[in-house]
Scaffold this active site. Structure first.
Site: not given
Length: 531
Positions: A180, A387, A412
């Protein structure tokens, strides 16, 4: 009897001490791995003037109170830093277990629903089975995720971490695996300190990185806040309102806004149903749309009177234009960063989940009358593929020279414990027994099992026969068998005639695909060429 029982207990205790737990397999030939988390992915401690520290992110007991008293902050533009409102404490990241403690299980006190606070835990466990060893070939880098991705103190710590990992592993170059927003931090460092990056890094794998921002996620965060976890567990953590007030002063969130220079397939919008009155006093309900740049004026108006009460003092927390200016400068650094020639870059991103892209407030029945009421409206999302948090379009557009980009179905944060990701990482890291036939792009193994070729002359014609067999292995227990009960057969014939009618060539081929069984599929190819 009591004496005999005591002797038995002592004997058993002595016997248990002599039993050694089996040591995990360690591969000394592996290159070191450094795991870098994203936003909210590091354990944070508040340390007072006496050196006493307590975990404030994340915790199940008193989470909301500790967030408001220890993590709420205000941005200082002269230092490029968001500073905690409590002057008696400073925020630190624990370095236990060579940095892995801070990014493993974010709340070790959690028992029920512990999966919601596991971050890199599953990946760490998996990599240890491959032969990685904590402190020798496996390390973590936690950081204060409230700060900018180019915060000087964070980048200095990252440089020191690279050097320490390089030294601890005996001078081996490092494989970085980021998740991320950690991808933005790594890219910022790479852009600002390319020489150090090239000196210590061998490969960089970015997973679910919002390279061009997370538009829908950030828009609703500015106006409504966010939940650290979804579902029933969120009731035990920080309230959405407390998170809202925290994140308004975090440069990292501003750096996740939609990149203004990126050519989106569909421009992310902020849409608002509003009631308008003409000069005659007649009202009408219209849907207004704002681009990412135009949305700034909406954020300013909606948060213009936002305040928090800290220690009896009302502190204004409007949309921060100083942070926005800082974030735009960060974007320039990110857009110009390049992968050094000696480093290989890989990108894994999530797909097949509805992901917020544009955000709409109000409706024709309940229009927004006052923009300052927006934080009290429930947002409606217009979604794209991604996601669930980062659009695929953003995660895929890294702007770098990549060795490979692989899209996988995954949520995610959940993608970090996906067995597909593990197989791909194992292949790229060359961990365990290498499989030369594994294809990360399609996530299956093609294994040749037979090959026969014969050539001979028959009545003046050259005849070539070929037989090949493969097994296609796809270890996905969740995938149902898609093959019919009977083998599938297909044939193809090609005939070529030259200018001279005596010049002729023909080839006939038959392929048979047998039903899948236990993740394996057998394929046969038979071909005959006559010329």
């Amino acid at each position: 009897m009591a004496v005999l029982l005591e002797e038995i207990v002592q004997s058993v205790e002595l016997w248990l001490k002599l039993i050694r737990k089996p040591q995990p397999y360690v591969d000394p030939n592996l290159d070191p791995v450094l795991l870098v988390p994203g936003i909210a992915g590091s354990v944070l401690k508040a340390v007072d003037d006496n050196g006493h520290g307590e975990r404030v992110w994340i915790r199940i007991f008193g989470a909301d109170y500790k967030c408001r008293t220890k993590l709420w902050s205000i941005f200082d533009p002269s230092a490029g830093q968001t500073k905690t409102l409590d002057p008696k404490t400073s925020i630190m990241v624990p370095e236990d277990r060579y940095g892995l403690y801070a990014i493993d299980v974010l709340d070790p006190d959690m028992i029920l629903g512990r999966d919601c606070v596991c971050y890199f835990h599953d990946m760490i466990v998996e990599m240890i089975t491959w032969g990685f060893q904590e402190g020798k070939t496996l390390f973590g880098f936690g950081y204060d995720f409230r700060q900018s991705n180019r915060f000087q103190e964070t980048l200095e710590r990252f440089a020191a971490k690279l050097e320490s990992v390089y030294t601890a592993s005996g001078g081996k170059k490092i494989n970085i695996i980021s998740h991320s927003m950690g991808g933005l931090l790594v890219k910022c460092f790479m852009g600002l300190h390319s020489d150090i990056f090239e000196k210590y890094v061998k490969n960089w794998v970015a997973i679910a990185a919002p390279f061009q921002g997370a538009p829908g996620y950030v828009t609703s965060t500015f106006l409504n806040g966010m939940s650290f976890v979804e579902g029933w567990e969120q009731n035990f953590f920080i309230s959405k309102w407390s998170m809202h007030q925290l994140l308004i002063e975090c440069p990292s969130i501003y750096e996740l806004m939609a990149c203004p220079d990126f050519q989106w397939q569909h421009n992310p919008l902020l849409e608002i149903w509003r009631e308008k009155h003409d000069s005659d006093g007649k009202s009408s309900i219209i849907l207004e749309s704002y681009s990412p740049e135009e949305s700034i004026s909406i954020f300013k108006e909606a948060l213009s009177s936002n305040t928090v009460n800290y220690d009896g003092v009302n502190i204004p927390l409007p949309f921060n234009l100083e942070i926005l200016k800082w974030a735009n400068e960060t974007r320039e650094i990110l857009s110009s960063a390049k992968v050094p020639p000696q480093v290989k870059f890989y990108n894994i991103y999530g797909i097949n989940l509805d992901t917020p892209h544009s955000v709409c407030y109000g409706s024709e029945e309940t229009p927004v009358a006052d923009l300052q009421q927006l934080p009290f409206f429930q947002p409606q999302y217009i979604c794209v593929d991604g996601d669930g948090t980062v659009p695929m379009e953003s995660a895929k557009a890294d702007g770098l020279n990549a060795e490979a980009r692989v899209g996988l179905t995954g949520e995610h944060r959940g993608i970090l414990c996906d067995h597909h990701v593990f197989r791909i990482l194992k292949h790229w890291l060359k961990a365990g027994d290498p499989d030369p036939y594994y294809n990360p792009l399609n996530d299956y193994v093609v294994l040749p099992t037979a090959f026969e070729m014969e050539r001979h002359l028959e009545k003046g014609f050259q005849v070539t026969s070929l037989k090949e067999e493969w097994e296609i292995i796809s270890e996905d227990p969740d995938e149902p068998d898609k093959m019919a009960d009977k083998p599938l057969m297909s044939s193809i014939s090609v005939c070529q005639v030259g200018e001279d009618q005596s010049s002729r060539a023909e080839v006939h081929a038959t392929i048979i695909v047998h039903p899948q069984n236990e993740g394996k599929q057998h394929v046969e190819l038979n071909a005959v060429s006559v010329c």
